[in-house]
Enzyme design. Structure first.
Site, PDB file in Angstrom:
ATOM      1  N   ASP A 293       4.024  28.730  34.093  1.00 24.43           N
ATOM      2  CA  ASP A 293       4.966  27.870  33.390  1.00 24.43           C
ATOM      3  C   ASP A 293       6.191  28.657  32.907  1.00 24.43           C
ATOM      4  O   ASP A 293       6.049  29.762  32.379  1.00 24.43           O
ATOM      5  CB  ASP A 293       4.236  27.268  32.177  1.00 24.43           C
ATOM      6  CG  ASP A 293       5.123  26.350  31.374  1.00 24.43           C
ATOM      7  OD1 ASP A 293       5.595  25.361  31.947  1.00 24.43           O
ATOM      8  OD2 ASP A 293       5.343  26.622  30.175  1.00 24.43           O
ATOM      9  N   GLU A 335       6.982  28.047  38.350  1.00 22.93           N
ATOM     10  CA  GLU A 335       7.752  26.909  37.867  1.00 22.93           C
ATOM     11  C   GLU A 335       9.097  27.455  37.412  1.00 22.93           C
ATOM     12  O   GLU A 335       9.307  27.778  36.249  1.00 22.93           O
ATOM     13  CB  GLU A 335       7.054  26.209  36.697  1.00 22.93           C
ATOM     14  CG  GLU A 335       7.715  24.883  36.351  1.00 22.93           C
ATOM     15  CD  GLU A 335       8.327  24.784  34.959  1.00 22.93           C
ATOM     16  OE1 GLU A 335       9.022  23.793  34.684  1.00 22.93           O
ATOM     17  OE2 GLU A 335       8.142  25.701  34.139  1.00 22.93           O
ATOM     18  N   ARG A 524      10.942  12.244  28.105  1.00 26.64           N
ATOM     19  CA  ARG A 524      10.065  12.471  29.261  1.00 26.64           C
ATOM     20  C   ARG A 524       8.801  11.614  29.202  1.00 26.64           C
ATOM     21  O   ARG A 524       8.169  11.365  30.218  1.00 26.64           O
ATOM     22  CB  ARG A 524       9.684  13.958  29.355  1.00 26.64           C
ATOM     23  CG  ARG A 524      10.859  14.865  29.727  1.00 26.64           C
ATOM     24  CD  ARG A 524      10.474  16.327  29.681  1.00 26.64           C
ATOM     25  NE  ARG A 524      10.054  16.741  28.351  1.00 26.64           N
ATOM     26  CZ  ARG A 524       9.540  17.935  28.070  1.00 26.64           C
ATOM     27  NH1 ARG A 524       9.386  18.828  29.029  1.00 26.64           N
ATOM     28  NH2 ARG A 524       9.186  18.247  26.844  1.00 26.64           N
TER      29      ARG A 524
HETATM   30  C1  GLC Z   1       7.654  23.812  31.346  1.00 25.41           C
HETATM   31  C2  GLC Z   1       6.927  22.490  31.310  1.00 25.41           C
HETATM   32  C3  GLC Z   1       7.554  21.606  30.300  1.00 25.41           C
HETATM   33  C4  GLC Z   1       7.501  22.288  28.974  1.00 25.41           C
HETATM   34  C5  GLC Z   1       8.084  23.691  29.031  1.00 25.41           C
HETATM   35  C6  GLC Z   1       7.703  24.489  27.840  1.00 25.41           C
HETATM   36  O1  GLC Z   1       8.951  23.695  31.732  1.00 25.41           O
HETATM   37  O2  GLC Z   1       6.938  21.913  32.586  1.00 25.41           O
HETATM   38  O3  GLC Z   1       6.935  20.357  30.241  1.00 25.41           O
HETATM   39  O4  GLC Z   1       8.211  21.533  28.050  1.00 25.41           O
HETATM   40  O5  GLC Z   1       7.601  24.428  30.112  1.00 25.41           O
HETATM   41  O6  GLC Z   1       6.369  24.932  27.950  1.00 25.41           O
HETATM   42  C1  GLC Z   2      14.288  23.731  31.379  1.00 24.11           C
HETATM   43  C2  GLC Z   2      13.553  24.832  31.997  1.00 24.11           C
HETATM   44  C3  GLC Z   2      12.418  24.356  32.843  1.00 24.11           C
HETATM   45  C4  GLC Z   2      11.613  23.299  32.121  1.00 24.11           C
HETATM   46  C5  GLC Z   2      12.468  22.247  31.544  1.00 24.11           C
HETATM   47  C6  GLC Z   2      11.653  21.324  30.722  1.00 24.11           C
HETATM   48  O1  GLC Z   2      15.042  23.084  32.335  1.00 24.11           O
HETATM   49  O2  GLC Z   2      14.418  25.599  32.801  1.00 24.11           O
HETATM   50  O3  GLC Z   2      11.601  25.435  33.133  1.00 24.11           O
HETATM   51  O4  GLC Z   2      10.766  22.679  33.036  1.00 24.11           O
HETATM   52  O5  GLC Z   2      13.440  22.824  30.747  1.00 24.11           O
HETATM   53  O6  GLC Z   2      12.369  20.154  30.531  1.00 24.11           O
END
Ligand code: GLC
Ligand code: GLC
Length: 648
Positions: A293, A335, A524
């Site tokens: 993540d 990710e 979201r």
């Molecule tokens: C990633 C997850 C997102 C979350 C963020 C912080 O981007 O997909 O849902 O808010 O990390 O952990």
């Molecule tokens: C930002 C981060 C991404 C995360 C997202 C959550 O765009 O770059 O990692 O998934 O926030 O909304």
């Protein structure tokens, strides 16, 4: 970096010093054969691990202590690894490209929203098989604060399941049952931050300096102000900048995301070893793919954006080397929802073997909005190819917002101004653009920068919500066809298709989150509804939107699974075509002599493709989906939002 020969020599010497201690402490705790396997893997991967750790922490006077500590963790976790998983390790090592198979189909869901709890997920296995899944990503399920917890992305313990949905034993049991049914479990490794209720954070909060050193905590604004000059704001709705002030502590804590998500400090080698242990403990529950993540954020450096820094890669590679030693069946998926140049940097066999493909995702939605494929075609021509031992995870929606992370440099080649174009896309998908078919919500709109992202389910963004409300049958059909169109790309272009469960039955936006104070501030949640059993029942009825999408998607999956050409990896190619029509996205998939041409019409008008634009076409060709044959001299006509998978 120090000279490689020198590093390898130091690695050899270090290992030679440490093996006797490891033998003494751990060899008696597992079978001789298992211990031999461990030592063999250690000898093979330790030089890499050592080199990485040396680059990260070699300057610290107690470096050797940390290396020793990390190896002891690896050995301890190997000893604790269940026998079934050790067997899985061996079989995956023998067949390392298993995940490239055309049989791979991914799904992702929330445990509570989709099935109530872990037992409920187990009961859904027949459904997962009906859909054809072989890869199941369960959204964060570890212990987390009650109320606001970012959908579980604030972890209070990596060893305990959220009691509302089950126990760690039930999780282990579930992974075994899934595996017996041909489904690999995917879980997140949320390693950039813990929740403020994690015991490390609690201890830091009560003033223990060792635990304060696990995080990035500052006595005043001096250093935070310096950092913030070059940082991007990630969740500006929640707090401006990257830091949160805690009056009880009288200190500023680095919180990239929410104030209850405290960023870990990987400059501290104890954080690396503690998190390495948590990683291996997740692997030992039977998880086969780890979704790393928020990879971009794990290393910070003054004067930079503190995103995608070289050290972030070293950390992931070091975790990867650790996994090769103590849990080699484990795959990593990154990710990185960032500029495509940076996304690509995480994709390496020794870093992340899998990666989300956020560029393809964003550009599919872009093409639906603009009805043209120029940017999609150009970007995929330049950016789709990756190391053949790695694979994309292709998706149209997940639990997060859609960010328009295409490259402005690519866009300008086509005379598209990135800033203006994003403004258009945001207007289009929030329903503010006249004539739009989409119904979506803005996410983290930042008036300071004009930045904004989009929330909404696939079906609502593709026009179904609006069409159903306005009761025009033909609009409904167009919306359904849009949903099928983008899914036809993710199932055929090469990589693992990932379905956001709910999308397979055309789930619409759910606005009830607005009534829940823990969710209302985060749009979201509009695309994270509770699974509706009645709606799922309608998947069997072809006359409903649910049935049309479910059965349509099932057909795509079935066809994909029966043709090796749809796999990825060595000897599999995707050639992106210019078919001479800017409304039609096309590519050829090939595997030795097997070839399939995919053509997808992104407009609501019929398009005609001249066969001369398709390389080496052999007649007759057959559309694998409809069964229709195409003969020499015929034109290829594609109806509104229609696609074909032409086998030639
Ligand atoms: C990633 C997850 C997102 C979350 C963020 C912080 O981007 O997909 O849902 O808010 O990390 O952990
Ligand atoms: C930002 C981060 C991404 C995360 C997202 C959550 O765009 O770059 O990692 O998934 O926030 O909304």
């Amino acid at each position: 970096m120090a000279d490689l020969t020198w590093i390898n020599e130091q690695a050899r010497r270090t290992l030679y010093r440490l093996i006797p201690q490891l033998n003494e402490q751990f060899s008696g705790l597992c079978s001789q054969a298992d211990w031999k396997t461990f030592i063999r893997r250690l000898e093979r991967h330790f030089p890499d691990l050592f080199g990485l750790l040396y680059q990260l922490y070699g300057h610290q006077y107690d470096f050797f202590f940390h290396v020793e500590n990390i190896l002891a963790t690896a050995a301890r976790m190997w000893v604790a690894r269940p026998q079934g998983l050790k067997e899985l390790d061996a079989s995956r090592e023998a067949l390392p490209d298993w995940f490239h198979s055309e049989k791979m189909i991914g799904g992702v869901c929330y445990v509570d929203l989709f099935a109530g709890n872990l037992e409920g997920v187990k009961a859904k296995i027949p459904y997962f098989k009906e859909l054809g899944l072989t890869y199941l990503h369960l959204m964060p399920l570890f212990k987390c604060p009650e109320g606001k917890n970012d959908g579980g992305y604030a972890v209070s313990s990596y060893r305990q399941v959220n009691p509302a949905i089950g126990t760690i034993e039930q999780l282990a049991d579930l992974t075994t049952e899934l595996r017996q049914n041909g489904i690999s479990l995917v879980l997140d490794f949320i390693f950039n931050h813990t929740s403020n209720e994690h015991e490390w954070a609690v201890k830091a909060f009560s003033g223990y300096p060792e635990y304060q050193a696990f995080y990035r905590i500052y006595p005043d604004r001096i250093i935070p102000d310096q950092y913030e000059q070059t940082l991007r704001e990630i969740f500006p709705d929640e707090h401006p900048g990257a830091f949160t002030y805690f009056p009880e502590l009288n200190r500023w804590v680095w919180t990239t995301f929410h104030s209850f998500q405290w960023d870990l400090n990987y400059e501290n080698p104890l954080v690396f070893s503690a998190m390495g242990e948590e990683l291996l403990s997740i692997a030992n529950v039977g998880v086969e793919v780890i979704r790393l993540d928020a990879v971009a954020f794990v290393w910070k450096k003054l004067g930079t954006t503190s995103e995608n820094l070289p050290e972030a890669h070293l950390i992931i590679q070091a975790f990867n080397a650790l996994a090769r030693i103590a849990a080699p069946a484990l795959l990593f998926k990154s990710e990185a929802i960032v500029h495509p140049d940076y996304v690509a940097q995480y994709i390496r066999p020794d870093e992340c073997q899998l990666s989300y493909n956020p560029l393809l995702m964003a550009l599919l939605w872009n093409s639906l909005a603009t009805r043209e494929v120029r940017l999609l075609r150009y970007s995929m021509q330049h950016r789709f190819a990756i190391d053949p031992s790695c694979a994309w995870v292709n998706y149209v929606r997940v639990h997060d917002d859609i960010g328009w992370t295409f490259s402005d440099e690519d866009a300008i080649q086509l005379s598209i101004n990135g800033y203006d174009h994003r403004k258009f896309l945001n207007a289009f998908y929030t329903g503010r653009f006249p004539g739009t078919f989409a119904v979506g919500l803005p996410f983290q709109e930042n008036p300071k920068t004009g930045d904004c992202r989009i929330s909404g389910t696939c079906a609502s963004l593709a026009g179904l919500e609006k069409a159903l409300k306005e009761e025009t049958g033909s609009e409904v059909d167009l919306a359904l066809q849009r949903i099928m169109l983008i899914h036809s790309i993710i199932t055929s272009i090469g990589g693992i298709p990932l379905i956001y469960l709910g999308d397979e039955i055309a789930t619409l936006n759910d606005y009830s989150f607005l009534e829940d104070p823990a969710k209302a501030g985060d749009s979201r949640w509009v695309h994270r509804p509770k699974a509706d059993a009645k709606k799922y029942d309608r998947r069997k009825d072809k006359n409903t939107p649910e049935g049309k999408i479910f059965q349509g998607l099932n057909k795509l999956i079935e066809v994909r699974k029966s043709h090796a050409v749809f796999a990825s990896g060595a000897n599999h190619e995707t050639e992106i075509l210019d078919v001479g029509n800017d409304h039609v996205f096309g590519y050829v998939r090939s595997f030795f002599n097997e070839k399939v041409v995919v053509l997808a019409n992104f407009s609501e008008r019929e398009q005609i493709i001249s066969i001369d634009r398709i390389p080496s076409i052999i007649w007759p060709g057959q559309d694998l989906i409809s069964g229709e044959e195409y003969h020499p001299g015929e034109e290829i006509k594609l109806g509104p939002y229609c696609f074909i998978w032409l086998q030639i």
